[in-house]
Write an enzyme that holds these catalytic residues in place. Sequence first.
Site, short mmCIF file in Angstrom:
data_model
loop_
_atom_site.label_atom_id
_atom_site.label_comp_id
_atom_site.label_asym_id
_atom_site.label_seq_id
_atom_site.Cartn_x
_atom_site.Cartn_y
_atom_site.Cartn_z
N HIS A 74 0.84 -1.21 0.00
CA HIS A 74 0.00 0.00 0.00
C HIS A 74 0.86 1.25 0.00
CE1 HIS A 74 -3.35 -2.70 1.22
NE2 HIS A 74 -2.38 -3.28 1.91
N SER B 112 15.76 20.84 -16.44
CA SER B 112 14.53 21.61 -16.65
C SER B 112 14.91 22.92 -17.34
CB SER B 112 13.88 21.89 -15.30
OG SER B 112 13.08 23.05 -15.38
N LYS C 142 16.92 21.19 -11.20
CA LYS C 142 16.26 19.92 -11.50
C LYS C 142 17.15 18.93 -12.26
CE LYS C 142 12.29 19.06 -11.04
NZ LYS C 142 11.06 19.66 -11.58
N GLU D 76 10.18 8.19 -16.88
CA GLU D 76 8.83 8.70 -17.13
C GLU D 76 8.34 8.37 -18.53
OE1 GLU D 76 8.27 12.87 -15.12
OE2 GLU D 76 10.34 12.66 -15.80
N TYR E 95 -8.78 -12.86 -46.78
CA TYR E 95 -8.07 -11.59 -46.73
C TYR E 95 -9.04 -10.43 -46.95
CZ TYR E 95 -4.89 -7.76 -47.72
OH TYR E 95 -4.24 -6.56 -47.68
#
Length: 456
Positions: A155, A276, A282, A289, A316
């Site tokens: 959790h 950044s 940064k 990501e 086809y």
Amino acid sequence: MSHIRGRFQKPAEKIVADYTQSISFDKRLYRHDIQGSTAHARMLAKQGIIPAADAELIIKGLEEIRGEIEQGRFEFKPELEDIHMAIEARLIEKTGEAGRKLHTARSRNDQVALDIRLYTKDEIVNTLERLTALQGSILTVAEANKAVVMPGYTHMQIAQPVLFPHHMLAYFEMLSRDEDRFRACYNMTDVMPLGSGALAGLPYPIDREFLAQELGFKAITKNSIDAVSDRDFMLEYEAAAAICMMHLSRLAEELVIWTSAEFDFIDLDEGYTTGSSIMPQKKNPDVAELGRGKTGRVYGNLMGLLTTMKGLPLAYDRDLQEDKENFFDTVDTLQSSLEVFAGMMGTMKLKSQNMRRAVERGYILATDLADYLVRKGESFRNAHEAVGKLVSYAAGAGKSLKQLDIKEYQQFSARFSQDVYEISVESSLAARDVPGGTSPSRVNAALKEARQRLSK
Ligand code: ARG
């Protein structure tokens, strides 16, 4: 398209040619198309369907065309619709009548089915190589940090201490299942469809077993209608790719969390991070990501192909041309993701002291306390309740478990005695000495076993 418009009085409209062409994307099948045509020509000659001298001209011509394409000298004309027609038209330009015989006993329907199977087999091999490479770098970072302890979470809350290599080996297992899936997909793909014709088979004495041998297939398709309609093997690849990207995405998410200042568990190499444009401080985990983000597109590609296939009548249908773009995109996306993730994992550095500090927080040894009471004769449910109350008390008093004195312990269970202070992160790890558990000896053995599996 002049060589197949015998029945027409006028050429297709320009916008129609643009709409129906696939050459802009299926040119990537050129090698497999030439490979298939070469085997086909050889088979036609062997069976006496075309003269051997023509087959020789055809094979030589195809070889030259391969060179032209690879050296960028080949002109891909949109009006030639697809890679099959482009290569055939050029062959006819080069060899005249001989080239006009290549398409004997063949249809583009079984031709494209063959090409895409050859292509898929190659790309499965490439995918498996990259999967193994990623497993290798995950295993290397695990081996290099054998003794590093980190909090295990459920959790997303601190749960129990685990060894970092144990956590990494979880990803190793996920990728092993991905490999199994791609191997199974290879077996599905390894069936040779050429010789099915447009849909019904062919009225020539062809030798399909010979074609399979020439092209390195273990079997031939059993039904000509199925052979030209089937794209299951592409769906299998896209499904396996979707699951594999889901695995990468989970890893990516953890890396993103671990690089945050709040966790600060790892440092990603500068080569695998970006800055950044506005915030000079940064160092962003963009690779992770993007891996997480691209997963969505790979899922979408699978849904796209499933939707294209849904409700298609046999055999086809031109809809099937829509199988390629999202498939190629999935192949490219998965393979580049595996490659950059291998680099990123191979260069990341652990901040093991920060991980250790996190382990010391959050009453992470509470389960071990309950297990302690069980060993002293308490039932697990009673032990669970007693420790729950103890933790709540300690949290209220702002104390860690170690800071409680024995009298405080004994308010919650008379079974607590001095040896409760022997419970530690190390004892917690060592106690989990079961197959698949996080004890140092089990994890060591698991690392060795993983290394062996990888070298096979
Ligand atoms: N470009 C077509 C495809 O990708 C090749 C097969 C075309 N067959 C046909 N009957 N028009 O599916």
